[in-house]
Design an enzyme around this catalytic site. Structure first.
Site, mmCIF file in Angstrom:
data_model
loop_
_atom_site.group_PDB
_atom_site.id
_atom_site.type_symbol
_atom_site.label_atom_id
_atom_site.label_comp_id
_atom_site.label_asym_id
_atom_site.label_seq_id
_atom_site.Cartn_x
_atom_site.Cartn_y
_atom_site.Cartn_z
ATOM 1 N N GLU A 117 61.954 -7.857 -23.645
ATOM 2 C CA GLU A 117 61.754 -8.907 -24.652
ATOM 3 C C GLU A 117 62.884 -9.944 -24.621
ATOM 4 O OE1 GLU A 117 61.247 -6.502 -28.158
ATOM 5 O OE2 GLU A 117 59.260 -5.811 -27.510
ATOM 6 N N LYS A 177 59.393 -13.536 -37.967
ATOM 7 C CA LYS A 177 58.047 -13.989 -37.632
ATOM 8 C C LYS A 177 57.669 -15.229 -38.465
ATOM 9 C CE LYS A 177 56.415 -9.359 -36.267
ATOM 10 N NZ LYS A 177 55.387 -8.319 -36.544
ATOM 11 N N HIS A 198 60.293 -8.700 -36.374
ATOM 12 C CA HIS A 198 60.092 -7.851 -35.190
ATOM 13 C C HIS A 198 61.434 -7.317 -34.715
ATOM 14 C CE1 HIS A 198 58.826 -6.549 -31.158
ATOM 15 N NE2 HIS A 198 59.973 -7.067 -30.753
ATOM 16 N N ASN A 242 54.216 -8.780 -41.662
ATOM 17 C CA ASN A 242 55.359 -7.894 -41.904
ATOM 18 C C ASN A 242 56.708 -8.485 -41.515
ATOM 19 O OD1 ASN A 242 55.054 -7.616 -39.174
ATOM 20 N ND2 ASN A 242 54.829 -5.386 -39.173
HETATM 21 P P1 IDP Z 1 56.390 -2.817 -34.812
HETATM 22 O O1 IDP Z 1 56.379 -4.318 -35.041
HETATM 23 O O2 IDP Z 1 56.912 -2.087 -36.015
HETATM 24 O O3 IDP Z 1 57.072 -2.413 -33.526
HETATM 25 P P2 IDP Z 1 53.859 -2.282 -33.464
HETATM 26 O O4 IDP Z 1 53.063 -1.039 -33.600
HETATM 27 O O5 IDP Z 1 54.568 -2.516 -32.171
HETATM 28 O O6 IDP Z 1 54.855 -2.360 -34.696
HETATM 29 O O7 IDP Z 1 52.868 -3.492 -33.747
HETATM 30 C C1 IDP Z 1 53.253 -4.818 -33.460
HETATM 31 C C2 IDP Z 1 52.827 -5.701 -34.587
HETATM 32 O O8 IDP Z 1 51.406 -5.745 -34.610
HETATM 33 C C3 IDP Z 1 53.208 -5.219 -35.991
HETATM 34 O O9 IDP Z 1 54.520 -5.550 -36.354
HETATM 35 C C4 IDP Z 1 52.175 -5.936 -36.834
HETATM 36 O O10 IDP Z 1 52.525 -7.317 -36.995
HETATM 37 C C5 IDP Z 1 50.945 -5.866 -35.952
HETATM 38 N N1 IDP Z 1 50.122 -4.687 -36.249
HETATM 39 C C6 IDP Z 1 50.369 -3.406 -35.907
HETATM 40 N N2 IDP Z 1 49.406 -2.598 -36.355
HETATM 41 C C7 IDP Z 1 48.501 -3.392 -36.977
HETATM 42 C C8 IDP Z 1 47.275 -3.142 -37.665
HETATM 43 O O11 IDP Z 1 46.803 -2.007 -37.788
HETATM 44 N N3 IDP Z 1 46.637 -4.234 -38.195
HETATM 45 C C9 IDP Z 1 47.132 -5.494 -38.087
HETATM 46 N N4 IDP Z 1 48.291 -5.770 -37.459
HETATM 47 C C10 IDP Z 1 48.976 -4.730 -36.916
HETATM 48 MG MG MG Z 2 56.521 -2.702 -31.578
#
Ligand code: IDP
Ligand code: MG
Length: 150
Positions: A126, A9, A115, A112
């Site tokens: 994707e 990212k 992805h 984080n």
């Molecule tokens: P993942 O990336 O581990 O699959 P997902 O639940 O699919 O997680 O969420 C996609 C992305 O959205 C996360 O990687 C993060 O960047 C962002 N995200 C998820 N939950 C939150 C939140 O509660 N606050 C802010 N950003 C979030």
């Molecule tokens: Mg996800």
């Protein structure tokens, strides 16, 4: 044979971690079959994260993922989707195990670093969003028999 979509990212690229993250997958023995750098536009961001469109963090997520270049790749191998998810660590870096990518380099869910597709359906969708079929390479890896028994 399974494929998964992985992306460093914008925060990972800005922090100079793209090479380190690609290296981790290479050293694990995962096979790269596509790789490119790009800047995601709003349309692609909304499509990539469509499952989150009704979440309160969606707007910030779109801003984050479009804020700078990303490094997108496709990795191939048996069980590669789950293997990559394990290597990434929990979505919330505070809960990510030490030694995972997020558990090593990140502290905030909104930054984080990386992805990875969460299922075969997500992976296919994707990969199709980010890569043309012609960009997915079929190649023989000389070390294959030293990485997989058969
Ligand atoms: P993942 O990336 O581990 O699959 P997902 O639940 O699919 O997680 O969420 C996609 C992305 O959205 C996360 O990687 C993060 O960047 C962002 N995200 C998820 N939950 C939150 C939140 O509660 N606050 C802010 N950003 C979030
Ligand atoms: Mg996800």
């Amino acid at each position: 044979m399974e494929r998964t979509f992985v992306m460093v990212k914008p925060d990972g690229v800005q922090r100079g971690l793209a090479g380190e993250i690609i290296s981790r997958f290479e050293r694990r023995g995962l096979k790269l079959v596509a790789l490119k750098m790009l800047q995601i536009d709003r349309d692609l961001a909304e499509r990539h994260y469509r499952e989150h469109r009704d979440k309160p963090f969606f707007e910030n997520l779109v801003k984050y993922i479009t804020s700078g270049p990303v490094v997108a790749m496709v990795l191939e191998g048996p069980n590669v989707i789950a293997t990559v998810r394990d290597m990434l660590g929990a979505t919330q870096p505070a809960k990510a195990l030490a030694g995972t990518i997020r558990g090593t380099y990140a502290v905030d869910v909104g930054r984080n670093i990386v992805h990875g597709s969460d299922s075969p359906e997500s992976a296919a969708r994707e990969i199709g969003l980010f890569f043309a079929e012609s960009e997915l390479l079929t190649w023989d890896r000389a070390l294959e028999t030293w990485i997989y028994e058969s």
